[in-house]
Design a protein around this motif. Structure first.
Motif, mmCIF file in Angstrom:
data_model
loop_
_atom_site.group_PDB
_atom_site.id
_atom_site.type_symbol
_atom_site.label_atom_id
_atom_site.label_comp_id
_atom_site.label_asym_id
_atom_site.label_seq_id
_atom_site.Cartn_x
_atom_site.Cartn_y
_atom_site.Cartn_z
ATOM 1 N N LEU A 1 1.119 3.777 -3.258
ATOM 2 C CA LEU A 1 0.747 5.175 -3.051
ATOM 3 C C LEU A 1 1.942 6.109 -3.244
ATOM 4 C CD1 LEU A 1 -1.673 4.707 -0.029
ATOM 5 C CD2 LEU A 1 -2.293 5.275 -2.396
ATOM 6 N N LEU B 1 -10.638 6.739 -1.984
ATOM 7 C CA LEU B 1 -11.559 5.947 -2.803
ATOM 8 C C LEU B 1 -11.579 4.485 -2.361
ATOM 9 C CD1 LEU B 1 -10.780 7.485 -6.297
ATOM 10 C CD2 LEU B 1 -13.013 7.531 -5.158
ATOM 11 N N VAL B 2 -10.391 3.913 -2.181
ATOM 12 C CA VAL B 2 -10.301 2.497 -1.797
ATOM 13 C C VAL B 2 -10.863 2.281 -0.392
ATOM 14 C CG1 VAL B 2 -8.697 0.612 -1.260
ATOM 15 C CG2 VAL B 2 -8.392 1.971 -3.344
ATOM 16 N N SER C 1 0.839 -1.199 0.000
ATOM 17 C CA SER C 1 0.000 0.000 0.000
ATOM 18 C C SER C 1 0.875 1.250 0.000
ATOM 19 C CB SER C 1 -0.907 -0.007 1.238
ATOM 20 O OG SER C 1 -1.564 1.214 1.406
ATOM 21 N N TYR D 1 -1.028 3.849 4.274
ATOM 22 C CA TYR D 1 -1.268 5.258 3.935
ATOM 23 C C TYR D 1 -0.892 6.184 5.092
ATOM 24 C CZ TYR D 1 -3.667 9.621 3.003
ATOM 25 O OH TYR D 1 -3.942 10.953 2.839
ATOM 26 N N VAL E 1 2.306 6.556 -6.971
ATOM 27 C CA VAL E 1 1.282 7.493 -7.462
ATOM 28 C C VAL E 1 1.657 8.916 -7.076
ATOM 29 C CG1 VAL E 1 -1.140 8.207 -7.215
ATOM 30 C CG2 VAL E 1 -0.571 5.784 -7.503
ATOM 31 N N LEU F 1 -6.674 8.351 -4.109
ATOM 32 C CA LEU F 1 -6.727 6.906 -4.341
ATOM 33 C C LEU F 1 -7.009 6.166 -3.040
ATOM 34 C CD1 LEU F 1 -6.440 4.404 -6.114
ATOM 35 C CD2 LEU F 1 -3.953 4.552 -5.777
ATOM 36 N N HIS F 2 -6.305 6.553 -1.969
ATOM 37 C CA HIS F 2 -6.553 5.904 -0.684
ATOM 38 C C HIS F 2 -7.981 6.154 -0.216
ATOM 39 C CE1 HIS F 2 -6.900 5.958 3.739
ATOM 40 N NE2 HIS F 2 -6.413 4.746 3.575
ATOM 41 N N TRP G 1 -3.176 12.987 -5.643
ATOM 42 C CA TRP G 1 -3.709 11.758 -6.225
ATOM 43 C C TRP G 1 -3.544 10.545 -5.334
ATOM 44 C CZ3 TRP G 1 -7.023 11.852 -10.077
ATOM 45 C CH2 TRP G 1 -7.087 13.016 -10.851
ATOM 46 N N TYR G 2 -2.441 10.460 -4.603
ATOM 47 C CA TYR G 2 -2.244 9.308 -3.721
ATOM 48 C C TYR G 2 -3.281 9.330 -2.593
ATOM 49 C CZ TYR G 2 -0.124 12.072 -0.007
ATOM 50 O OH TYR G 2 0.083 12.963 1.012
#
Length: 184
Positions: A39, A61-62, A35, A111, A42, A58-59, A54-55
């Protein structure tokens, strides 16, 4: 065959896909490292293009969508699948309902290292405290092999999706206003 609502059936099909890759056996510490690595890639590749981290998006969203799926399944499928309702399953420290329940805290743990790093590098005590608290809580539940007990708290990451889009340069005024309202 257990009869479930359409949304639960769809969400379980997604978690079955994870299981087809052996997700319930994945090493939690490898998930944390992967992870963080994904990240980091990204973050290094996209940076803050168009005003978006963006990283972080992305976190969000997931973990946000994943947390929502876990809460949905806990509420609407756990009793039909296991015979035990939530929160009783959690109180009994039952095994994770799905592989998603098991891996999401490890993803968030990876993250949280960014908050710790940014807190140290930028001198932000708030980021450092948030990162250390998140890392410690997630790691504790991973270490005692009960990550599913903390997964419902990741549902709050849904609002982080909109927080991460607050400075999006692609939004016009109306889209920005709608995003702000969705964040609240």
């Amino acid at each position: 065959m257990v009869k479930l609502d359409a949304a639960s059936t769809f969400f379980l099909s997604l978690t079955d896909t994870l299981e087809s890759y052996g997700a319930s056996e994945w090493n939690q510490y490898a998930i944390i490292a992967a992870s963080f690595g994904i990240l980091l890639l990204v973050r290094a590749t996209l940076g803050k293009r168009w005003g978006i981290d963006w990283y972080a998006l992305l976190h969000a969203l997931v973990s946000g969508i994943g947390g929502f799926i876990c809460v949905w399944l806990d509420l609407f499928a756990s009793e039909k699948l296991t015979g035990i309702r939530e929160p009783l399953r959690a109180l009994e420290c039952a095994d994770p309902l799905t592989p998603l329940h098991r891996i999401l805290p490890a993803i968030t743990c990876g993250y949280s290292l960014f908050d710790i790093i940014d807190g140290i590098a930028l001198g932000g005590l708030d980021f450092l405290a948030h990162g250390l608290a998140t890392f410690s809580v997630m790691l504790f539940f991973i270490q005692i092999d009960r990550p599913q007990l903390v997964v419902t708290s990741l549902n709050m990451e849904v609002s982080t999706i909109f927080l991460d889009l607050v400075k999006c340069e692609l939004f016009n005024d109306f889209a920005s206003l709608v995003n702000q309202m969705l964040f609240m």
